[in-house]
Design a protein around this motif. Structure first.
Motif, short mmCIF file in Angstrom:
data_model
loop_
_atom_site.label_atom_id
_atom_site.label_comp_id
_atom_site.label_asym_id
_atom_site.label_seq_id
_atom_site.Cartn_x
_atom_site.Cartn_y
_atom_site.Cartn_z
N ARG A 46 0.80 -1.23 0.00
CA ARG A 46 0.00 0.00 0.00
C ARG A 46 0.84 1.28 0.00
NH1 ARG A 46 -5.36 -1.18 0.96
NH2 ARG A 46 -5.85 -3.07 2.15
N HIS A 48 2.14 3.02 -2.42
CA HIS A 48 1.67 4.00 -3.41
C HIS A 48 0.40 4.69 -2.90
CE1 HIS A 48 -0.38 0.19 -4.21
NE2 HIS A 48 -1.36 0.88 -4.75
N GLN A 49 -0.42 3.96 -2.19
CA GLN A 49 -1.64 4.53 -1.60
C GLN A 49 -1.29 5.53 -0.51
OE1 GLN A 49 -4.30 1.44 -0.28
NE2 GLN A 49 -5.61 2.86 0.87
N ALA A 52 -0.05 8.81 -1.97
CA ALA A 52 -1.04 9.62 -2.67
C ALA A 52 -2.19 10.07 -1.79
CB ALA A 52 -1.61 8.83 -3.84
N GLU A 160 1.00 0.92 -10.60
CA GLU A 160 0.15 1.27 -9.48
C GLU A 160 0.41 2.68 -8.98
OE1 GLU A 160 -1.25 -2.81 -7.36
OE2 GLU A 160 0.60 -1.93 -6.57
N THR A 163 -1.04 5.42 -11.61
CA THR A 163 -2.51 5.52 -11.62
C THR A 163 -3.03 6.04 -10.29
OG1 THR A 163 -2.60 3.16 -11.05
CG2 THR A 163 -2.85 3.75 -13.37
N GLU A 164 -2.42 5.65 -9.19
CA GLU A 164 -2.84 6.14 -7.87
C GLU A 164 -2.63 7.64 -7.76
OE1 GLU A 164 -4.70 5.22 -4.36
OE2 GLU A 164 -3.77 3.57 -5.46
N GLU A 167 -5.05 9.64 -10.09
CA GLU A 167 -6.42 9.67 -9.58
C GLU A 167 -6.54 10.61 -8.38
OE1 GLU A 167 -9.25 6.06 -9.00
OE2 GLU A 167 -8.40 6.51 -7.01
N ALA A 168 -5.57 10.54 -7.46
CA ALA A 168 -5.63 11.36 -6.25
C ALA A 168 -5.34 12.83 -6.52
CB ALA A 168 -4.64 10.82 -5.21
N SER A 328 -3.71 -2.79 -8.61
CA SER A 328 -4.67 -1.72 -8.37
C SER A 328 -4.36 -0.57 -9.33
CB SER A 328 -4.60 -1.23 -6.92
OG SER A 328 -3.34 -0.66 -6.63
N GLY A 330 -5.57 2.83 -9.11
CA GLY A 330 -6.33 3.79 -8.34
C GLY A 330 -7.23 3.05 -7.36
N ARG A 331 -8.13 3.80 -6.71
CA ARG A 331 -8.99 3.19 -5.69
C ARG A 331 -10.23 2.53 -6.29
NH1 ARG A 331 -6.90 1.27 -2.33
NH2 ARG A 331 -5.24 1.40 -3.87
#
Length: 401
Positions: A46, A48-49, A52, A160, A163-164, A167-168, A328, A330-331
């Motif tokens: 997570r 990258h999550q 972002a 990942e 794109t994350e 999107e964010a 993933s 994005g979310r």
């Protein structure tokens, strides 16, 4: 005396191995020590999550292992003496300490790899761990609308991350630089979906683009050009922790410990290696790729083999095979690429929101398995005095990845 088991590293593989061993062996027979530099379990898949979005919920290792009998030691590993059977660590106060072991599980994992490209260490951000992800998040917060961000690397981590971030932060100009074709590891359906997602999110994809240097405000490419970059994210591969290479353990060219089918070192039978630290062969006699998907089954294998050898039982050898790659995007989007046993893509792929939920379920399951070691099926075995070095008969099965 208790059999002393030391596990180095509390990532997915080390924490999984420690918890499974605690469930497999009687506490009065073994002393399991889990050594880790950080107090919290890090969900590396997570990062990258985290970079972002908002902060992830903390997962204290002490709470995870309460009641298991595993002793958590917060320290940094500085040396391993595989011949003497000792590990040297530096504690929180900077004091060095030598820890003897009877069995060692080496799970120090990997970090970012600059591939020898100038400027990466000084000017690029990596997503190999929590500190790098937090630095990137802080840098992104400083950027104004329209600032360029370049993600270097077309593997799963790069896709990942790009794109994350796109999107964010739709206000940023996110670009993805890949050496080959976008999504070349995927099937035709997977490639089409990935390209459609990049188009929808406004990601500029630079295919067949090798980055040769990173500077404060741009990256240089092999064709003599430059790409403007206010924040460069480097995802072009991982390098294993350097300690194993400095030991007498047999290692491969990249520093991974060479192991047999039970994840035991081929040169030092008291040492097991799991995760990115292990050079283990999979289907088709190909090395298992560095991934959580390979590492967790390897941790199961190592723990079960250790328990069997210490209790005088049969050593289960469960070959790892692959079924899918989970990505993933994005979310709210994702890609599940189904693969052959040796990790080659097939025509089938799952895409969209369903794929995103599928990937999220995989991530949660992996963390749940680490956080609930006492719920692992199986009974605790008694350690047989004098066991642990001899190889028992092997029972072969198959692990799904």
């Amino acid at each position: 005396m208790q059999h002393r088991v030391i596990v180095l590293g509390a990532g997915y593989t080390g924490a999984t191995a420690a918890g499974r061993l605690a469930r497999r062996l009687r506490r009065e027979d073994v002393a399991i020590t889990l050594v880790n530099a950080e107090a919290d379990f890090v969900e590396r898949v997570r990062m990258h999550q985290l970079a972002a979005g908002p902060e992830l919920a903390p997962r204290p290792l002490a709470a995870m292992f309460t009641g298991t009998g595993v002793t958590l030691k917060l320290a940094r590993v500085t040396a391993v003496d595989a011949d003497r059977g000792t590990v040297t660590v530096t504690g929180e106060r900077g004091t060095a300490e030598e820890l003897p072991y009877d069995t060692l599980v080496y799970a120090l994992g990997s970090g970012g790899h600059d591939q020898g490209v100038p400027g990466v260490a000084e000017h690029a951000h990596d997503l190999a761990g929590r500190p790098g992800a937090l630095r990137l998040r802080a840098r992104l917060a400083e950027l104004a609308a329209g600032a360029p961000v370049v993600v270097v690397g077309g593997g799963l981590t790069g896709v990942e991350a790009a794109t994350e971030l796109a999107e964010a932060r739709p206000d940023l100009n996110v670009a993805l630089a890949v050496r080959g074709e976008l999504g070349e590891r995927f099937s035709a359906k997977g490639r089409r979906h990935l390209r459609a997602v990049c188009d929808r999110l406004g990601i500029t994809v630079h295919e067949h683009t090798a980055v040769t240097a990173v500077a404060a405000g741009h990256v240089a490419t092999a064709d003599g050009g430059t790409l403007p970059s206010a924040a460069t994210v480097w995802t072009a591969g991982f390098a294993v922790h350097p300690i194993a290479r400095a030991t007498t353990l047999e290692t491969g060219e990249n520093g991974q410990i060479v192991v047999d089918r039970s994840m035991r070192s081929v040169s030092h039978p008291r040492v097991y290696a799991v995760g990115d630290a292990a050079l283990a062969m999979g289907p088709g006699d190909k090395p298992l790729r560095m991934s959580c998907a390979s590492g967790i089954p390897g941790a199961w294998q190592a723990a079960d083999a250790i328990a069997a050898r210490l209790s005088g039982g049969k050593v289960p050898v469960t070959p790892v095979r692959y079924f899918q790659q989970c990505v993933s995007l994005g979310r709210r989007d994702g890609l599940i690429q189904f693969v052959t046993a040796d990790d080659r893509p097939v025509d089938r792929a799952l895409t969209g929101r369903l794929a995103a939920r599928y990937k999220e379920a995989i991530c949660k399951a992996a963390t749940w398995g680490v956080a609930h070691p006492l719920l692992v099926p199986g009974r605790a075995r008694r350690v047989v005095p004098g066991e642990g070095g001899a190889v028992g008969a092997e029972a072969v099965g198959t692990a799904a990845v």
